[in-house]
Design a protein around this motif. Structure first.
Motif, PDB file in Angstrom:
ATOM      1  N   ASP A  61       0.823  -1.208   0.000  1.00 58.99           N
ATOM      2  CA  ASP A  61       0.000   0.000   0.000  1.00 58.99           C
ATOM      3  C   ASP A  61       0.864   1.269   0.000  1.00 58.99           C
ATOM      4  O   ASP A  61       0.529   2.244  -0.679  1.00 58.99           O
ATOM      5  CB  ASP A  61      -0.942   0.004   1.200  1.00 58.99           C
ATOM      6  N   TYR A  64       2.097   1.768  -3.523  1.00 63.44           N
ATOM      7  CA  TYR A  64       1.016   2.250  -4.396  1.00 63.44           C
ATOM      8  C   TYR A  64       0.716   3.729  -4.136  1.00 63.44           C
ATOM      9  O   TYR A  64       0.602   4.524  -5.069  1.00 63.44           O
ATOM     10  CB  TYR A  64      -0.237   1.401  -4.165  1.00 63.44           C
ATOM     11  N   GLN A  65       0.614   4.097  -2.851  1.00 66.11           N
ATOM     12  CA  GLN A  65       0.197   5.453  -2.508  1.00 66.11           C
ATOM     13  C   GLN A  65       1.267   6.511  -2.806  1.00 66.11           C
ATOM     14  O   GLN A  65       0.945   7.676  -3.010  1.00 66.11           O
ATOM     15  CB  GLN A  65      -0.188   5.537  -1.027  1.00 66.11           C
ATOM     16  N   THR A  66       2.517   6.117  -2.819  1.00 64.65           N
ATOM     17  CA  THR A  66       3.587   7.096  -3.064  1.00 64.65           C
ATOM     18  C   THR A  66       4.035   7.115  -4.526  1.00 64.65           C
ATOM     19  O   THR A  66       4.947   7.864  -4.881  1.00 64.65           O
ATOM     20  CB  THR A  66       4.809   6.801  -2.176  1.00 64.65           C
ATOM     21  N   SER A  69       3.841  10.584  -6.089  1.00 65.40           N
ATOM     22  CA  SER A  69       4.293  11.668  -5.226  1.00 65.40           C
ATOM     23  C   SER A  69       5.310  12.560  -5.951  1.00 65.40           C
ATOM     24  O   SER A  69       5.994  12.125  -6.887  1.00 65.40           O
ATOM     25  CB  SER A  69       4.938  11.095  -3.958  1.00 65.40           C
ATOM     26  N   LYS A 179      -7.983   5.488   9.724  1.00 70.41           N
ATOM     27  CA  LYS A 179      -6.838   5.631   8.830  1.00 70.41           C
ATOM     28  C   LYS A 179      -5.610   5.999   9.637  1.00 70.41           C
ATOM     29  O   LYS A 179      -5.697   6.737  10.620  1.00 70.41           O
ATOM     30  CB  LYS A 179      -7.106   6.691   7.764  1.00 70.41           C
ATOM     31  N   VAL A 187       0.897  10.542   3.328  1.00 67.44           N
ATOM     32  CA  VAL A 187      -0.181   9.622   2.948  1.00 67.44           C
ATOM     33  C   VAL A 187      -0.899   9.114   4.194  1.00 67.44           C
ATOM     34  O   VAL A 187      -0.446   9.308   5.318  1.00 67.44           O
ATOM     35  CB  VAL A 187       0.345   8.411   2.132  1.00 67.44           C
ATOM     36  N   ILE A 189      -2.896   5.384   5.460  1.00 64.40           N
ATOM     37  CA  ILE A 189      -3.206   3.985   5.137  1.00 64.40           C
ATOM     38  C   ILE A 189      -4.424   3.575   5.937  1.00 64.40           C
ATOM     39  O   ILE A 189      -4.478   3.810   7.153  1.00 64.40           O
ATOM     40  CB  ILE A 189      -2.043   3.042   5.485  1.00 64.40           C
ATOM     41  N   ARG A 193      -6.797  -1.950   5.074  1.00 65.63           N
ATOM     42  CA  ARG A 193      -5.732  -2.394   4.164  1.00 65.63           C
ATOM     43  C   ARG A 193      -4.616  -3.076   4.950  1.00 65.63           C
ATOM     44  O   ARG A 193      -4.077  -4.101   4.526  1.00 65.63           O
ATOM     45  CB  ARG A 193      -5.167  -1.202   3.401  1.00 65.63           C
TER      46      ARG A 193
END
Length: 200
Positions: A61, A64-66, A69, A179, A187, A189, A193
């Motif tokens: 995760d 994926y999230q970064t 960036s 979260k 970010v 998470i 997740r």
């Protein structure tokens, strides 16, 4: 006549001290992971299923999230050694992040020295060490800004973020609908997740 050995002398036998170079040679040929602490080579306990699943969920995760960036964050798993030059010690994290360019001790890409974020999945045998001794070791690294500790037996995540040298801010999330904010990466998470497919 057999000479009797005093058992106290055996118990008090000094522990063999190794150099960093000796540790790296032995680790390269070992089927198990070891940390290098105070000149000693210490075998790491085997990780259980939930531990491995949580660590992988977080790493995936974060990656994926970064991805989009403005900064180049690199996410690494549990096989990357982190080295503490001021202590001459080395450990493994469950997951970690590097910002922009990874730096290595003595140009050896085995020994990372600039993680910005470190994740540890807590277990009964290691949680005391992870919370205190290991956290203190990470603090010796100038790059280190955020420490994440995740329990595998209940829904619980604890984050320590360095707002400035010597000042750390704690966030705890225990709601599966919540979260987890990671300020060093910009970010969040979701706890769902983190605990995907995990059974308590």
């Amino acid at each position: 006549m057999t000479k009797e050995v005093n058992p106290k002398l055996i118990l008090n036998k000094p522990t063999r001290k190794y150099t960093l170079e000796e540790y790296l040679r032995k680790e390269a040929n070992s089927i198990h992971k070891h940390e290098f602490i105070n000149g000693e080579i210490i075998k790491m306990p085997n990780a259980r299923y939930n531990h491995n699943l949580i660590a992988m969920n977080i790493a995936i995760d974060l990656s994926y999230q970064t991805e989009n960036s403005d900064k180049n964050y690199q996410i690494l798993g549990s096989d990357q050694k982190v080295y503490f030059p001021s202590l001459d010690e080395g450990v493994y994290a469950d997951a970690l992040a590097v910002c922009e360019k990874p730096l290595f001790w003595d140009n050896d890409d085995l020994l990372l020295i600039n993680p910005i974020l470190v994740v540890e999945v807590l277990s009964k045998s290691t949680q005391k060490y992870d919370r205190t001794g290991k956290f203190d070791k990470y603090k010796t690294l100038e790059s280190f800004k955020e420490y994440v500790m995740i329990r595998q037996d209940i829904c619980y995540a604890e984050v320590w973020y360095r707002e400035r040298p010597g000042l750390w801010h704690e966030t705890i999330v225990t709601n599966i609908e919540g979260k987890l904010p990671l300020q060093s990466l910009g970010v969040e998470i979701s706890m769902k997740r983190i605990y995907k497919n995990v059974s308590f």
